[in-house]
Design an enzyme around this catalytic site. Structure first.
Site, short mmCIF file in Angstrom:
data_model
loop_
_atom_site.label_atom_id
_atom_site.label_comp_id
_atom_site.label_asym_id
_atom_site.label_seq_id
_atom_site.Cartn_x
_atom_site.Cartn_y
_atom_site.Cartn_z
CG HIS A 63 -0.15 0.10 2.52
ND1 HIS A 63 0.57 -0.96 3.05
CD2 HIS A 63 -0.28 1.06 3.33
CE1 HIS A 63 1.05 -0.41 4.39
NE2 HIS A 63 0.49 0.84 4.53
CG HIS A 65 -0.14 4.30 4.77
ND1 HIS A 65 -1.04 3.63 5.64
CD2 HIS A 65 -0.84 5.75 4.62
CE1 HIS A 65 -2.38 4.14 5.78
NE2 HIS A 65 -2.25 5.36 5.05
CG ASP A 67 5.12 3.03 7.15
OD1 ASP A 67 4.20 3.42 6.45
OD2 ASP A 67 4.84 2.01 8.07
CG HIS A 68 4.41 -0.02 4.26
ND1 HIS A 68 4.69 -1.45 4.59
CD2 HIS A 68 3.79 0.74 5.27
CE1 HIS A 68 4.19 -1.29 5.74
NE2 HIS A 68 3.79 -0.24 6.34
CG HIS A 141 -3.85 -0.25 6.37
ND1 HIS A 141 -3.59 -0.40 8.02
CD2 HIS A 141 -3.00 0.63 5.77
CE1 HIS A 141 -2.70 0.52 8.21
NE2 HIS A 141 -2.12 1.00 6.96
CG ASP A 204 0.83 -1.12 7.71
OD1 ASP A 204 1.80 -2.12 7.97
OD2 ASP A 204 1.13 -0.08 7.84
CG HIS A 262 4.93 -2.50 10.55
ND1 HIS A 262 3.78 -1.83 11.20
CD2 HIS A 262 4.99 -1.79 9.43
CE1 HIS A 262 3.43 -0.91 10.44
NE2 HIS A 262 4.02 -0.83 9.58
#
Length: 303
Positions: A63, A65, A67-68, A141, A204, A262
């Site tokens: 996804h 976000h 941090d990914h 998520h 997530d 994570h």
């Protein structure tokens, strides 16, 4: 010699810490290199781990976000800088294609890499090859998010004593494997079933049916455990799992090796995650650390 291992590039959630980089996971699976969720700093972590950009054959983003995915620009530009000769496939939620476009062309560079975008829209197989099948399943998520699963097909393990008994040797073995029969000898006469290996990657998400679909009988399950059970409500409110929930999934799905990652920066002692998971799951548990190399378990014996 084939290699199947997970190289952990980062294990933090939301923000990096002094000990933990943003997310990043390179699965080396024979001749394939699946790079999952390259967060900020993944290019440098790749170098620190001893891996190379040329090891990457697929980029799989769960996804969008930060941090990914904020490491995508550096990875893409390194692929070009190193003149990686093979095609690199990029998988990501189709609804976030505009984010991938921005990340891929975040700055000026000489674009020499062959990157083929293969967006994900629904559940099921998204790619196949000698490695087996790459599958994606939608998670829960708040924004579109998918987990990934690598499935090796079931096969046969050749039995040397049976081959010798039937006088089959050298190139004849491959012919028998390909044709299923040779000079009246059937493949099952000289082999035993070999169960294909499975790898699952779940980031997530709240608990949902597809978490179990992804984890089902995985030899290795890499799964987020952002929170501990004492913060279960917080986990649900923010679309995440606890170590307890992740371990219960591993138990119910008959996972062989559980890799937790994570982690929220609110927790100081990683041992708490292991203790919580061990109360639910009696298999092998790994609390991932940056730059760990975690081998996929050796094949289980029998069918």
């Amino acid at each position: 010699m084939t290699v199947r291992e997970l190289i952990v590039l980062g294990t933090a959630s939301q923000v990096p810490t002094r000990q933990r980089n943003h997310n990043g996971y390179l699965l080396r699976w024979d001749g394939e290199g699946f790079l999952f969720d390259p967060g900020d700093g993944s290019q440098r972590q790749l170098l620190r781990s001893g891996a190379a950009a040329s090891d990457i054959t697929r980029i799989c983003i769960t996804h969008f976000h930060g941090d990914h995915c904020l490491g995508v620009p550096g990875i893409v530009q390194r692929l070009s800088l190193d003149r990686v000769p093979h095609t690199v496939h990029a998988h990501f939620p189709r609804s976030g294609a505009h984010f991938f476009e921005r990340l891929r062309y975040a700055s000026a560079f000489y674009d020499a890499a062959d990157i083929k975008e293969d967006p994900v829209e629904g559940d099921g197989e998204i790619a196949g090859g000698k490695f087996g099948s790459l599958q994606a399943y939608r998670l829960d998520h708040g924004i579109d998010s998918f987990g990934y699963r690598v499935v090796e097909p079931d096969g046969h393990r050749m039995l040397p004593e049976k081959l010798k008994e039937h006088g089959i040797q050298g190139p004849q073995v491959r012919t028998l494997q390909q044709q299923g029969e040779l000079n009246g000898v059937k493949l099952e006469d000289v082999s035993e079933p070999r169960k294909g290996q499975k790898f699952a990657f779940v980031m997530d998400t709240r608990m949902c049916d597809n978490v179990y679909e992804l984890a089902d009988q995985a030899d290795m399950l890499v799964i987020e455990s952002t929170y501990l059970a004492r913060d279960t409500k917080l986990a649900g409110d923010h679309g995440h799992l606890t170590a307890q929930q992740a371990a219960r999934v591993a138990r119910d799905c008959k996972v062989r090796k559980l890799v937790l990652t994570h982690f929220s920066q609110r927790y100081e002692d990683p041992a708490e995650f292991h203790a919580e998971a061990a109360r639910e799951f009696d298999g092998e548990i790994v609390i991932a650390k940056d730059l760990d190399r975690v081998p996929v378990p050796k094949r289980a014996t029998g069918p």
